[in-house]
Design a protein around this motif. Structure first.
Motif, PDB file in Angstrom:
ATOM      1  N   UNK A  17       1.318  -2.918   7.250  1.00 55.83           N
ATOM      2  CA  UNK A  17       0.754  -3.981   6.569  1.00 55.83           C
ATOM      3  C   UNK A  17      -0.774  -3.745   6.559  1.00 55.83           C
ATOM      4  N   UNK A  18      -1.087  -4.150   5.554  1.00 54.24           N
ATOM      5  CA  UNK A  18      -2.901  -3.828   5.167  1.00 54.24           C
ATOM      6  C   UNK A  18      -3.091  -4.442   3.706  1.00 54.24           C
ATOM      7  N   UNK A  19      -4.429  -4.235   3.244  1.00 48.37           N
ATOM      8  CA  UNK A  19      -4.848  -4.327   2.022  1.00 48.37           C
ATOM      9  C   UNK A  19      -3.901  -3.765   0.791  1.00 48.37           C
ATOM     10  N   UNK A  20      -3.663  -4.517   0.017  1.00 50.80           N
ATOM     11  CA  UNK A  20      -2.732  -3.682  -1.223  1.00 50.80           C
ATOM     12  C   UNK A  20      -3.502  -4.403  -2.477  1.00 50.80           C
ATOM     13  N   UNK A  21      -3.409  -3.801  -3.579  1.00 56.19           N
ATOM     14  CA  UNK A  21      -4.002  -4.030  -5.047  1.00 56.19           C
ATOM     15  C   UNK A  21      -5.471  -4.354  -4.552  1.00 56.19           C
ATOM     16  N   UNK A  22      -5.822  -5.367  -5.060  1.00 56.86           N
ATOM     17  CA  UNK A  22      -7.389  -5.993  -5.217  1.00 56.86           C
ATOM     18  C   UNK A  22      -7.725  -6.449  -3.886  1.00 56.86           C
ATOM     19  N   UNK A  23      -7.318  -5.753  -2.749  1.00 49.29           N
ATOM     20  CA  UNK A  23      -7.595  -6.259  -1.442  1.00 49.29           C
ATOM     21  C   UNK A  23      -6.701  -7.273  -0.666  1.00 49.29           C
ATOM     22  N   UNK A  24      -5.980  -7.667  -1.419  1.00 55.94           N
ATOM     23  CA  UNK A  24      -4.756  -8.802  -0.885  1.00 55.94           C
ATOM     24  C   UNK A  24      -4.071  -8.030   0.158  1.00 55.94           C
ATOM     25  N   UNK A  25      -3.779  -9.108   1.344  1.00 56.54           N
ATOM     26  CA  UNK A  25      -2.995  -8.749   2.244  1.00 56.54           C
ATOM     27  C   UNK A  25      -1.480  -8.402   1.897  1.00 56.54           C
ATOM     28  N   UNK A  26      -0.914  -7.177   2.605  1.00 57.44           N
ATOM     29  CA  UNK A  26       0.533  -7.292   1.872  1.00 57.44           C
ATOM     30  C   UNK A  26       1.146  -5.920   2.810  1.00 57.44           C
ATOM     31  N   UNK A  27       2.111  -5.608   2.141  1.00 53.04           N
ATOM     32  CA  UNK A  27       3.080  -4.511   2.951  1.00 53.04           C
ATOM     33  C   UNK A  27       3.503  -3.406   1.966  1.00 53.04           C
ATOM     34  N   UNK A  28       3.220  -2.197   2.492  1.00 48.78           N
ATOM     35  CA  UNK A  28       3.679  -1.167   1.652  1.00 48.78           C
ATOM     36  C   UNK A  28       4.907  -0.566   2.376  1.00 48.78           C
ATOM     37  N   UNK A  29       6.008  -0.137   1.448  1.00 49.46           N
ATOM     38  CA  UNK A  29       6.967   0.524   2.104  1.00 49.46           C
ATOM     39  C   UNK A  29       6.777   2.056   1.481  1.00 49.46           C
ATOM     40  N   UNK A  30       7.183   3.065   2.368  1.00 50.02           N
ATOM     41  CA  UNK A  30       7.109   4.257   1.898  1.00 50.02           C
ATOM     42  C   UNK A  30       8.601   5.142   2.380  1.00 50.02           C
ATOM     43  N   UNK A  31       8.822   6.100   1.694  1.00 54.68           N
ATOM     44  CA  UNK A  31       9.982   6.731   1.936  1.00 54.68           C
ATOM     45  C   UNK A  31      10.781   7.198   0.733  1.00 54.68           C
ATOM     46  N   UNK A  32      12.263   6.823   0.913  1.00 50.21           N
ATOM     47  CA  UNK A  32      13.048   7.180  -0.400  1.00 50.21           C
ATOM     48  C   UNK A  32      12.755   6.309  -1.480  1.00 50.21           C
ATOM     49  N   UNK A  33      12.345   4.974  -0.875  1.00 50.93           N
ATOM     50  CA  UNK A  33      12.110   3.877  -1.796  1.00 50.93           C
ATOM     51  C   UNK A  33      10.469   3.732  -1.597  1.00 50.93           C
ATOM     52  N   UNK A  34       9.609   3.440  -2.585  1.00 54.70           N
ATOM     53  CA  UNK A  34       8.341   3.077  -2.557  1.00 54.70           C
ATOM     54  C   UNK A  34       8.081   1.765  -3.069  1.00 54.70           C
TER      55      UNK A  34
END
Length: 144
Positions: A17-34
């Motif tokens: 959980x953290x900033x994504x894109x233009x600083x919007x708060x969000x979620x990033x999934x990393x691994x076999x699926x990104x």
């Protein structure tokens, strides 16, 4: 299962959980699926985390065993595929005659004692509930 464990040697997926894109708060999934997604419930951390794990599992295509870590101020969940549990050959069919809840730093454990109606044999069953599950149960019980 979602827990605060640190027993994963090499997680298959990481959800942060953290900033994504233009600083919007969000979620990033990393691994076999990104993938990344804006926050689901930015004002309610527990609901946001649960929704993010559900979203990630939908992309992955399978339930995961999530372990929470706080790394340099960033909330991360690391996951591996849930182990397959077979139904035992012998099952106890009867009534739960005693139940208790024990709490610890990883959440709560529900302990149920069942007595077989025919043989009188007693079986003890354990169900671990992680902190997010405990928070969910509290919300449901209080009607929030």
């Amino acid at each position: 299962m979602r827990s605060n464990g640190s027993d994963l040697a090499s997680p298959r997926y990481t959800l942060a959980r953290g900033p994504i894109g233009a600083g919007a708060l969000g979620w990033e999934l990393a691994g076999d699926v990104v993938a990344s997604h804006r926050a689901f419930c930015p004002d309610d951390f527990d609901r946001d985390a649960e929704a993010a794990m559900d979203w990630a599992e939908g992309l992955i295509g399978a339930r995961q065993d999530w372990h929470h870590r706080l790394v340099d101020g960033v909330h991360r969940w690391e996951a591996s595929v849930l182990p397959h549990y077979d139904v035992p050959d012998v099952q106890t069919h009867g009534a739960v005659y005693r139940m208790s809840v024990q709490t610890d730093a990883r959440g709560a454990v529900l302990v149920a004692y069942t007595r077989d109606a025919e043989t009188g044999a007693v079986t003890r069953s354990l169900l671990r509930i992680d902190p997010a599950g405990v928070a969910y149960i509290r919300r449901r019980l209080t009607g929030v």
